[in-house]
Every structure is written in C-alpha cells, then in structure tokens.
Scaffold this active site. Sequence first.
Site, PDB file in Angstrom:
ATOM      1  N   LYS A 132      -7.755  11.400 -16.774  1.00 26.60           N
ATOM      2  CA  LYS A 132      -7.907  12.166 -18.002  1.00 26.60           C
ATOM      3  C   LYS A 132      -6.616  12.148 -18.826  1.00 26.60           C
ATOM      4  CE  LYS A 132     -12.054  13.502 -16.478  1.00 26.60           C
ATOM      5  NZ  LYS A 132     -12.274  12.888 -15.175  1.00 26.60           N
ATOM      6  N   ASP A 170      -7.298  22.325  -8.627  1.00 26.73           N
ATOM      7  CA  ASP A 170      -7.603  21.186  -9.488  1.00 26.73           C
ATOM      8  C   ASP A 170      -7.012  21.514 -10.856  1.00 26.73           C
ATOM      9  OD1 ASP A 170      -8.686  19.308 -11.235  1.00 26.73           O
ATOM     10  OD2 ASP A 170     -10.594  19.208 -10.193  1.00 26.73           O
ATOM     11  N   ARG A 187       0.812  -1.217   0.000  1.00 27.80           N
ATOM     12  CA  ARG A 187       0.000   0.000   0.000  1.00 27.80           C
ATOM     13  C   ARG A 187       0.841   1.259   0.000  1.00 27.80           C
ATOM     14  NH1 ARG A 187      -1.937   2.041   4.655  1.00 27.80           N
ATOM     15  NH2 ARG A 187      -2.045   0.009   5.658  1.00 27.80           N
ATOM     16  N   TYR A 230     -15.682  21.447 -10.079  1.00 28.47           N
ATOM     17  CA  TYR A 230     -16.195  20.130 -10.486  1.00 28.47           C
ATOM     18  C   TYR A 230     -17.331  19.714  -9.546  1.00 28.47           C
ATOM     19  CZ  TYR A 230     -15.404  14.976 -11.166  1.00 28.47           C
ATOM     20  OH  TYR A 230     -15.505  13.623 -11.419  1.00 28.47           O
TER      21      TYR A 230
END
Length: 394
Positions: free
Chosen positions: A210, A185, A58, A113
């Site tokens: 993206k 962002d 992790r 967003y």
Amino acid sequence: MDSSHPSQQHAETRLVTSGRDTKAQKGFVNPPVFHGSTVLYPTAEDLHAHRGEFTYGRHGSPTTKAFQETLMALEGPQCAGVGIVPSGLSAISTTLLSVLKAGDHLLVCDNVYRPSRNFCNGMLTRYGVETTYFDPMLGAGIDKLFKPNTRAVLVEAPGSQSFEMPDIRAIAEVAHGRGALVIDDNTWATPLYHRSLEQGVDISMQAATKYIGGHSDIMFGTISANAKAWPQVAEGIRLLGVCAGPDDVFLALRGLRTLSVRLAQHHRSGLDMARWLASRPEVARVLHPGLETDPGHAIWKRDFTGASGLFSIVLKPAPQKAVDTMLNTLKLFGMGFSWGGFESLAIPFDCDAYRTATKWSPGGPTLRLHIGLESVDDLKADLDRGFAALKAAM
C-alpha cells in the site's frame, strides 16, 4: 534539537537519509538492486564459520539492508528488527506462525482484515490454535476474554473497512499484564503517523504493497518488532523461508523516500473529501477517525499524528442496482481491491457475513473510498456525477 544526530532528526529527514551509504555505492544516491542467491566466501574458514555480512540471497543483501535500516529509523528506538516478506498477508501469517503454537489462544479484533480472519479460521485452526474475536471498542474490557493459554492479541487500528478505532494502549496494558504479545496491523497510518511500537505494541505489521510502495506496482510486507518479540519473528522468517524479490525491495525503498510527502497529501485530501461527503444528502455517515464526529476520533487524536486517504461512507438506503450505476458512472475512482497508490478507488463492501463478535448494521449500502493524489475538486465533481446517477437509478 541536534539535527546532526539521526535520533534527533524529524521523520521526514530520517526517511531520506537512513540506510544510505554513498561511499559503498560508488557515489550513487541509491543502492543497486542485488539479484543473487549465492554469496561466495573468500576462505574455507569463513565458509565453515558462516562469516560475512551476507551469507545467502534469501537472508538479505545490501538492498534489503538499506530498506530495513530506513524502516527501523522510521519505527523509532523501540524497533529491534524489521522482517521483509512478499505480501501483507504473508506478514500476518508469518507473524502469527512465529509467535503461536498448538494449544495457544489468540484474541483478534472483529474489524480485522478479512484475509487475516481467513488465516486464523483456516490454517491456525488446523494447527490447533483457538481464535476468539472481540469488539474493537472493548478497550480494557478485553481482560475478561483472556484464558490461561492466551498468547497474543491482534488489532487493526483502524479497521480497513469499518474503521472502528481500538484503544491499543488500554489493550496493551491488559495483554502485557497477562503475559501476551500485542500485534498491530499498521498499514492504514504507517509508522509515519502511528508509532505503535512506542504505544505498547510488540509487533507492527504492514502491507507495504500500500503506502510504502505507493505506486500500485509491488506486493510487499514488513514485520517490525521490539526486543522482546524480534527473536521469535526472526526465527519464524528463517524457518519459513519467506523473502521478497530484489526488485520489489528496491521499489519499496524508493517508496519510503517519498512517503512523507505522499501521505501528507493523502491526509489533506482524505479529510477534505470526508468532510465534503458528510455534507452530502446521499450520505448517512462517514467512517473516518479523523472527523470530530467519529467515535474513534479521541483515540486517533491522542495516538496518531495524521490520517491516510482510506475511509468509508454509509449511503442512505438505496437498491444495489442504483449503487452499481453510481460506481459505473465514476471516471476517476477505479474499482479494485487495494489502496495506498496514487489513484483513487471505490468499492462496495458488506461486513455482515463474517463479523462474529459484533453486528454490522450500518443502515444503508457502504462504499470504501481511497482518495489518491488527484485534485480534490476533480474528485468531488466525479462523485457529484456519480450521486446524480444514483438518484436517477432509484
């Protein structure tokens, strides 16, 4: 420029060369994908001391290390660390949970967003964090919205639907004077075209789903932070236990290697399409900060070195049925709620239901377009057929 030193190399070169150790990889260009949870220690003493470059799946592997080193090189010298999370929304939620606590106040751009907004209005409210939304064009005027307990400001430059361009430098100067962090962002431009950490931002997030992924085949998020904010982000990632799967890390790293050539094509095609659409009789307005007529153009020209393929258009008044007929006619523009891949997309949207600090009244139906890597001539022909169908359905 001494091109032999990584810090003096162009971004395109750093994207290709950073995070690579061909000797450790037995000569192979790319690192292998490490599927693993357990990391074995050679001795009990090493186990007790948690001694070792890698301690648990992790917390990272050689694959994640290669990705982090490459993105850090792209972000620039202000970047003190990069966190990897399983989605763009996870980057937003992890960041906010890392830097906020009960009783804090958060300022958020009204063009943010929508899932970011849902997180603020939902989970942060339940955890005792107050959110105030502000006009994206407020700039230094944001000063009057600060409270004694304001801990952070979240901006999105530009907004990924309505494309207002906040003045991050002005906002950061005010925020830092008040002791608050600035969170950006940066999905639209990526750090290739917007080095926001060098412009006063403390934490830069991306939905790497993206443009970093670039092929519409992963869910991925990144959190890059400066030296002031990185300890909080790193602790938040550790306490929340977020991580991304090894295959997605590998695909994100592969995407980073070609980001410069793909984004350059998105930039060229996007501006070409935006200018063509601005001349169409069916279009009332194009929302793209790269256009000289856009209200955010001066800030974009000052702070950005390029644009992506995402922008919106406002159609002249038309019934929804006619707009739907247009969308159903398109063959090269798919309809889907993402962007940043190689394919072109078109979706209708309406911000009116969830804007609170500003009024969304564009004067006609709005479409968000993502210009992919297809020929712009073919895309124009596709939209031309769509506009003909729109007119016929009026």
